[in-house]
Design a protein around this motif. Structure first.
Motif, PDB file in Angstrom:
ATOM      1  N   THR A  34     -11.001  -2.036  -9.706  1.00  0.00           N
ATOM      2  CA  THR A  34     -10.486  -1.115 -10.724  1.00  0.00           C
ATOM      3  C   THR A  34      -8.968  -1.244 -10.769  1.00  0.00           C
ATOM      4  OG1 THR A  34     -12.285   0.450 -10.278  1.00  0.00           O
ATOM      5  CG2 THR A  34     -10.373   1.272 -11.509  1.00  0.00           C
ATOM      6  N   GLU A  92     -13.486  -1.768  -4.038  1.00  0.00           N
ATOM      7  CA  GLU A  92     -14.629  -1.135  -3.377  1.00  0.00           C
ATOM      8  C   GLU A  92     -15.681  -2.197  -3.053  1.00  0.00           C
ATOM      9  OE1 GLU A  92     -16.064   2.192  -5.612  1.00  0.00           O
ATOM     10  OE2 GLU A  92     -14.036   2.881  -6.119  1.00  0.00           O
ATOM     11  N   LYS A 140      -7.779  -0.663  -7.048  1.00  0.00           N
ATOM     12  CA  LYS A 140      -8.775  -0.131  -6.109  1.00  0.00           C
ATOM     13  C   LYS A 140      -9.878  -1.156  -5.913  1.00  0.00           C
ATOM     14  CE  LYS A 140      -7.760   4.576  -7.623  1.00  0.00           C
ATOM     15  NZ  LYS A 140      -8.283   5.827  -8.229  1.00  0.00           N
ATOM     16  N   GLU A 193       0.836  -1.198   0.000  1.00  0.00           N
ATOM     17  CA  GLU A 193       0.000   0.000   0.000  1.00  0.00           C
ATOM     18  C   GLU A 193       0.870   1.246   0.000  1.00  0.00           C
ATOM     19  OE1 GLU A 193      -2.926  -0.463   3.074  1.00  0.00           O
ATOM     20  OE2 GLU A 193      -3.608  -2.370   2.234  1.00  0.00           O
ATOM     21  N   SER A 253       1.357  -2.997  -7.968  1.00  0.00           N
ATOM     22  CA  SER A 253       0.601  -4.229  -8.230  1.00  0.00           C
ATOM     23  C   SER A 253       1.080  -4.856  -9.538  1.00  0.00           C
ATOM     24  CB  SER A 253      -0.893  -3.923  -8.288  1.00  0.00           C
ATOM     25  OG  SER A 253      -1.312  -3.313  -7.089  1.00  0.00           O
ATOM     26  N   GLU A 271      -7.016  -0.153  -1.165  1.00  0.00           N
ATOM     27  CA  GLU A 271      -6.308   0.319  -2.364  1.00  0.00           C
ATOM     28  C   GLU A 271      -4.853  -0.129  -2.283  1.00  0.00           C
ATOM     29  OE1 GLU A 271      -5.476   4.452  -4.885  1.00  0.00           O
ATOM     30  OE2 GLU A 271      -7.066   4.349  -3.355  1.00  0.00           O
ATOM     31  N   LYS A 272      -4.349  -0.657  -3.398  1.00  0.00           N
ATOM     32  CA  LYS A 272      -2.993  -1.175  -3.472  1.00  0.00           C
ATOM     33  C   LYS A 272      -2.200  -0.429  -4.536  1.00  0.00           C
ATOM     34  CE  LYS A 272      -3.758  -4.679  -0.604  1.00  0.00           C
ATOM     35  NZ  LYS A 272      -3.003  -4.895   0.646  1.00  0.00           N
ATOM     36  N   SER A 284      -1.880   0.831  -9.712  1.00  0.00           N
ATOM     37  CA  SER A 284      -2.853   0.802  -8.615  1.00  0.00           C
ATOM     38  C   SER A 284      -3.962  -0.225  -8.833  1.00  0.00           C
ATOM     39  CB  SER A 284      -3.507   2.181  -8.460  1.00  0.00           C
ATOM     40  OG  SER A 284      -2.557   3.159  -8.158  1.00  0.00           O
ATOM     41  N   THR A 306     -12.201  -4.302   0.841  1.00  0.00           N
ATOM     42  CA  THR A 306     -12.163  -2.883   0.513  1.00  0.00           C
ATOM     43  C   THR A 306     -10.762  -2.349   0.796  1.00  0.00           C
ATOM     44  OG1 THR A 306     -14.500  -2.580   1.074  1.00  0.00           O
ATOM     45  CG2 THR A 306     -13.113  -0.597   1.024  1.00  0.00           C
ATOM     46  N   THR A 359      -6.019  -2.382   3.924  1.00  0.00           N
ATOM     47  CA  THR A 359      -7.092  -3.072   3.207  1.00  0.00           C
ATOM     48  C   THR A 359      -7.754  -4.074   4.148  1.00  0.00           C
ATOM     49  OG1 THR A 359      -5.945  -2.828   1.099  1.00  0.00           O
ATOM     50  CG2 THR A 359      -7.597  -4.570   1.242  1.00  0.00           C
TER      51      THR A 359
END
Length: 396
Positions: free
Chosen positions: A188, A209, A207, A126, A155, A151-152, A205, A149, A137
């Motif tokens: 995403t 959700e 994402k 992250e 990747s 964000e990384k 990235s 949920t 996360t």
């Protein structure tokens, strides 16, 4: 009994496939690097040839090639294109975790899917956390359903993935590894990696959700500390092999560039390849590269020895990490030194953008940042002087 089998069933066919893929990867390497064109077709071919499944255990239909062969394959791919060498690396780390902590049902399902062509990429650390072990996360459980949920970043390979390997915090406070469908609702993937090296690894990235996940694809990482394994050394071995591959590519281009270069006037020789100081420098580079290869092979052979043992002691795990750390130091210096010396020995023409020779140094500089060698030296000194075993994680 396995219902699927890899097209690769032994070490030699794996090596043959790697050489074939390397030839393909080399064809438009410079164009991809300069234009940041992601190698979708090459990764598709890598999967079709079965190279992403070569460490699936034999009882599940895979070849489970030796660590020595695996390291050589990563060298082959990284020599052709350092990006192609790095993209599948995390998938092998994930497969190893599943082999160690997965239930029989989980292993049968995941390995079967990999043999069918599922490609695993990394969900990454992250971006703004305190360190790589800090994970924000989260995995939420609601009405017997599981949601992730977060964000990384970093990747690697995410644009090519069928599954994204995501680390998340379980509600009870421990880490889990979750395999998430790359195309699931709420996922995403953003290709926003703009490093000056390893440009086409798709290391941007991800994402997430409130992504609904299959509980069969949730792995409790507490199992990694409940057993003795050389997981960290295995993970680092692949990093070392990539660096060695970069060094090999740089050395090859150093030789070909010198052969085309003009000699210094004071040398009184017809060709740059006859200059005495150039010969001395090339000799030094050859020794450095040869040492890096030998240390890598030695570390891989030791990991193979441990995998064949019925029991692995703490001392053996420590020795595996030390051997890989020693190899990492030499690979680090070989990749950086050779890729920089290329220009010193190749002359001004070697700096022309049309040759794209700077990619070796850029790739080496970026990739070697993963696992700083200053901590490898620390681990070695503490081990040999004080008898302190290295920490157990994927970075040592």
């Amino acid at each position: 009994m396995p219902t699927n089998k890899s097209p690769i069933q032994n070490d030699q066919t794996a090596l043959n496939a790697a050489y074939q893929l390397a030839d393909l990867a080399l064809e438009q390497r410079n164009l991809r690097d300069q234009k940041r064109i992601l190698p979708h077709e090459i990764i598709k071919t890598l999967v079709e040839k079965g190279l992403a499944a070569i460490r699936v255990p034999k009882q599940y239909g895979g070849a489970y090639v030796s660590n020595q062969t695996l390291a050589q394959i990563f060298r082959i791919l990284a020599k052709a294109d350092a990006n192609i060498g790095q993209i599948p690396q995390n998938g092998f780390g994930v497969q190893n975790i599943i082999r160690l902590v997965g239930s029989e049902q989980q292993k049968e399902f995941v390995f079967s899917e990999i043999l069918k062509g599922k490609f695993i990429a990394n969900g990454g650390p992250e971006r703004n956390s305190q360190d790589t072990k800090s994970i924000h996360t989260r995995l939420d459980i609601e009405n017997n359903q599981y949601f992730v949920t977060g964000e990384k970043f970093y990747s690697t390979g995410s644009q090519f993935a069928d599954w994204l390997a995501i680390k998340a915090q379980h509600p009870e406070g421990y880490l889990v590894l979750v395999l998430i469908d790359r195309h699931a609702k709420g996922v995403t993937v953003v290709d926003d990696w703009h490093g000056f090296g390893q440009r086409t690894t798709s290391s941007g990235s991800v994402k997430l959700e409130r992504v609904n996940v299959n509980p069969l694809l949730i792995f409790d990482e507490r199992g990694l500390t409940a057993q003795n394994s050389a997981r960290g050394a295995y993970s680092q071995l692949l990093q070392v092999a990539i660096d060695v591959g970069i060094a090999e590519a740089a050395f090859q281009d150093t030789l070909s560039t010198i052969r085309k270069a003009r000699p210094i006037a004071d040398a009184n020789v017809e060709r740059a390849s006859q200059e005495p100081y150039t010969l001395q420098e090339v000799g030094k580079l050859d020794v450095l590269l040869s040492a890096a290869i030998l240390l890598l092979d030695d570390a891989a052979a030791y990991l193979d020895e441990l995998e064949s043992a019925n029991h692995i002691s703490d001392a053996q795990i420590a020795e595996a990490s030390i051997k890989v750390a020693e190899a990492k130091i030499y690979a680090h210096h070989a990749a950086l030194t050779i890729s920089e010396k290329l220009f010193e020995l190749g002359g001004s023409r070697s700096s022309l953008s049309q040759h794209n020779l700077d990619q070796h140094w850029r790739n080496a500089r970026v990739h070697t940042l993963h696992d700083p060698v200053r901590w490898k030296y620390f681990a070695l000194g503490n081990y040999y002087l004080n008898g302190v075993h290295p920490a157990r994680h994927a970075w040592i």
